[in-house]
Design a protein around this motif. Structure first.
Motif, PDB file in Angstrom:
ATOM      1  N   LEU A  11      -9.098   5.681  -4.887  1.00  0.00           N
ATOM      2  CA  LEU A  11      -9.063   7.127  -5.100  1.00  0.00           C
ATOM      3  C   LEU A  11      -7.821   7.705  -4.437  1.00  0.00           C
ATOM      4  O   LEU A  11      -7.546   7.421  -3.262  1.00  0.00           O
ATOM      5  N   VAL A  12      -7.092   8.509  -5.169  1.00  0.00           N
ATOM      6  CA  VAL A  12      -5.889   9.134  -4.626  1.00  0.00           C
ATOM      7  C   VAL A  12      -5.814  10.565  -5.138  1.00  0.00           C
ATOM      8  O   VAL A  12      -6.263  10.857  -6.252  1.00  0.00           O
ATOM      9  N   GLN A  13      -5.266  11.439  -4.318  1.00  0.00           N
ATOM     10  CA  GLN A  13      -5.118  12.846  -4.723  1.00  0.00           C
ATOM     11  C   GLN A  13      -3.927  13.009  -5.664  1.00  0.00           C
ATOM     12  O   GLN A  13      -2.975  12.220  -5.601  1.00  0.00           O
ATOM     13  N   PRO A  14      -3.948  14.026  -6.491  1.00  0.00           N
ATOM     14  CA  PRO A  14      -2.780  14.297  -7.329  1.00  0.00           C
ATOM     15  C   PRO A  14      -1.534  14.465  -6.471  1.00  0.00           C
ATOM     16  O   PRO A  14      -1.577  15.109  -5.412  1.00  0.00           O
ATOM     17  N   GLY A  15      -0.445  13.866  -6.929  1.00  0.00           N
ATOM     18  CA  GLY A  15       0.785  13.887  -6.152  1.00  0.00           C
ATOM     19  C   GLY A  15       0.899  12.758  -5.153  1.00  0.00           C
ATOM     20  O   GLY A  15       1.960  12.559  -4.552  1.00  0.00           O
ATOM     21  N   GLY A  16      -0.169  12.004  -4.979  1.00  0.00           N
ATOM     22  CA  GLY A  16      -0.166  10.905  -4.025  1.00  0.00           C
ATOM     23  C   GLY A  16       0.408   9.624  -4.587  1.00  0.00           C
ATOM     24  O   GLY A  16       0.852   9.562  -5.748  1.00  0.00           O
ATOM     25  N   SER A  17       0.393   8.588  -3.741  1.00  0.00           N
ATOM     26  CA  SER A  17       0.970   7.297  -4.115  1.00  0.00           C
ATOM     27  C   SER A  17      -0.046   6.181  -3.920  1.00  0.00           C
ATOM     28  O   SER A  17      -0.961   6.292  -3.095  1.00  0.00           O
ATOM     29  N   LEU A  18       0.176   5.124  -4.658  1.00  0.00           N
ATOM     30  CA  LEU A  18      -0.679   3.949  -4.576  1.00  0.00           C
ATOM     31  C   LEU A  18       0.150   2.747  -4.999  1.00  0.00           C
ATOM     32  O   LEU A  18       1.009   2.866  -5.883  1.00  0.00           O
ATOM     33  N   ARG A  19      -0.080   1.595  -4.374  1.00  0.00           N
ATOM     34  CA  ARG A  19       0.600   0.374  -4.799  1.00  0.00           C
ATOM     35  C   ARG A  19      -0.431  -0.636  -5.256  1.00  0.00           C
ATOM     36  O   ARG A  19      -1.320  -1.014  -4.487  1.00  0.00           O
ATOM     37  N   LEU A  20      -0.300  -1.076  -6.483  1.00  0.00           N
ATOM     38  CA  LEU A  20      -1.146  -2.123  -7.027  1.00  0.00           C
ATOM     39  C   LEU A  20      -0.460  -3.463  -6.873  1.00  0.00           C
ATOM     40  O   LEU A  20       0.757  -3.575  -6.993  1.00  0.00           O
ATOM     41  N   SER A  21      -1.275  -4.479  -6.617  1.00  0.00           N
ATOM     42  CA  SER A  21      -0.774  -5.846  -6.515  1.00  0.00           C
ATOM     43  C   SER A  21      -1.490  -6.721  -7.531  1.00  0.00           C
ATOM     44  O   SER A  21      -2.662  -6.498  -7.841  1.00  0.00           O
ATOM     45  N   CYS A  22      -0.787  -7.724  -8.012  1.00  0.00           N
ATOM     46  CA  CYS A  22      -1.382  -8.684  -8.936  1.00  0.00           C
ATOM     47  C   CYS A  22      -0.925 -10.072  -8.508  1.00  0.00           C
ATOM     48  O   CYS A  22       0.259 -10.412  -8.627  1.00  0.00           O
ATOM     49  N   ALA A  23      -1.859 -10.855  -7.998  1.00  0.00           N
ATOM     50  CA  ALA A  23      -1.541 -12.214  -7.549  1.00  0.00           C
ATOM     51  C   ALA A  23      -1.789 -13.200  -8.687  1.00  0.00           C
ATOM     52  O   ALA A  23      -2.813 -13.121  -9.378  1.00  0.00           O
ATOM     53  N   ALA A  24      -0.846 -14.121  -8.855  1.00  0.00           N
ATOM     54  CA  ALA A  24      -0.939 -15.131  -9.917  1.00  0.00           C
ATOM     55  C   ALA A  24      -1.264 -16.490  -9.319  1.00  0.00           C
ATOM     56  O   ALA A  24      -0.646 -16.901  -8.335  1.00  0.00           O
ATOM     57  N   PHE A  25      -2.221 -17.170  -9.937  1.00  0.00           N
ATOM     58  CA  PHE A  25      -2.658 -18.485  -9.473  1.00  0.00           C
ATOM     59  C   PHE A  25      -2.644 -19.476 -10.633  1.00  0.00           C
ATOM     60  O   PHE A  25      -2.938 -19.114 -11.772  1.00  0.00           O
ATOM     61  N   GLY A  26      -2.295 -20.707 -10.318  1.00  0.00           N
ATOM     62  CA  GLY A  26      -2.447 -21.769 -11.295  1.00  0.00           C
ATOM     63  C   GLY A  26      -1.308 -21.947 -12.264  1.00  0.00           C
ATOM     64  O   GLY A  26      -1.420 -22.721 -13.205  1.00  0.00           O
ATOM     65  N   GLY A  27      -0.233 -21.236 -12.071  1.00  0.00           N
ATOM     66  CA  GLY A  27       0.914 -21.387 -12.951  1.00  0.00           C
ATOM     67  C   GLY A  27       2.195 -21.275 -12.154  1.00  0.00           C
ATOM     68  O   GLY A  27       2.173 -20.934 -10.975  1.00  0.00           O
ATOM     69  N   ILE A  28       3.297 -21.575 -12.792  1.00  0.00           N
ATOM     70  CA  ILE A  28       4.595 -21.424 -12.137  1.00  0.00           C
ATOM     71  C   ILE A  28       5.063 -19.994 -12.365  1.00  0.00           C
ATOM     72  O   ILE A  28       5.436 -19.625 -13.485  1.00  0.00           O
ATOM     73  N   PHE A  29       5.012 -19.209 -11.318  1.00  0.00           N
ATOM     74  CA  PHE A  29       5.201 -17.762 -11.408  1.00  0.00           C
ATOM     75  C   PHE A  29       6.501 -17.385 -12.103  1.00  0.00           C
ATOM     76  O   PHE A  29       6.559 -16.436 -12.880  1.00  0.00           O
ATOM     77  N   SER A  30       7.541 -18.144 -11.835  1.00  0.00           N
ATOM     78  CA  SER A  30       8.860 -17.805 -12.381  1.00  0.00           C
ATOM     79  C   SER A  30       8.975 -18.065 -13.881  1.00  0.00           C
ATOM     80  O   SER A  30       9.978 -17.707 -14.492  1.00  0.00           O
ATOM     81  N   TRP A  31       7.964 -18.649 -14.494  1.00  0.00           N
ATOM     82  CA  TRP A  31       7.978 -18.875 -15.935  1.00  0.00           C
ATOM     83  C   TRP A  31       7.482 -17.657 -16.726  1.00  0.00           C
ATOM     84  O   TRP A  31       7.625 -17.611 -17.945  1.00  0.00           O
TER      85      TRP A  31
END
Length: 127
Positions: A11-31
């Protein structure tokens, strides 16, 4: 086959900031070219931002340009979405997606181009 797990919604207020993360597993990330999409309540899934497999190219939906930033951390196999100046109508489930590509500079912006998806994370913009 890569698996994706998103973190950071909330939950964030209007005008606020948030950072989403997405972790990758089981593959070669640079591909993989990576992308963020969102699905507001009662609406279709829409493109937010994409980044090339080498992290050198990024592309944004017009509605988020200058406010959102996508980035890749190759040491952590993680892609981020920094969201600033959030608006009420950006309340949605945010999804991370991945697509293996031979070209290092390609950025993908349609859902059908991505075969791998995370489970989504809820972002609610409310006062």
């Amino acid at each position: 086959q890569v698996q994706l797990v998103e973190f950071g919604g909330g939950l964030v207020q209007p005008g606020g900031s948030l950072r989403l993360s997405c972790a990758a597993f089981g593959g070669i990330f640079s591909w993989y070219a990576m992308g963020w999409f969102r699905q507001p309540p009662g609406k279709e899934r829409e493109f937010v931002a994409g980044i090339s497999r080498n992290g050198g190219s990024a592309y944004y939906a017009d509605s988020v340009k200058e406010r959102f930033t996508i980035s890749k951390d190759f040491t952590k196999n993680t892609v981020y979405l920094q969201m600033n100046s959030l608006k009420f109508d950006e309340t949605a489930i945010y999804y991370c997606a991945a697509a293996r590509r031979d070209s290092t500079g390609v950025v993908l912006d349609t859902p059908t181009e991505y075969p791998y998806w995370g489970q989504g994370t809820q972002v609610t913009v409310s006062s």
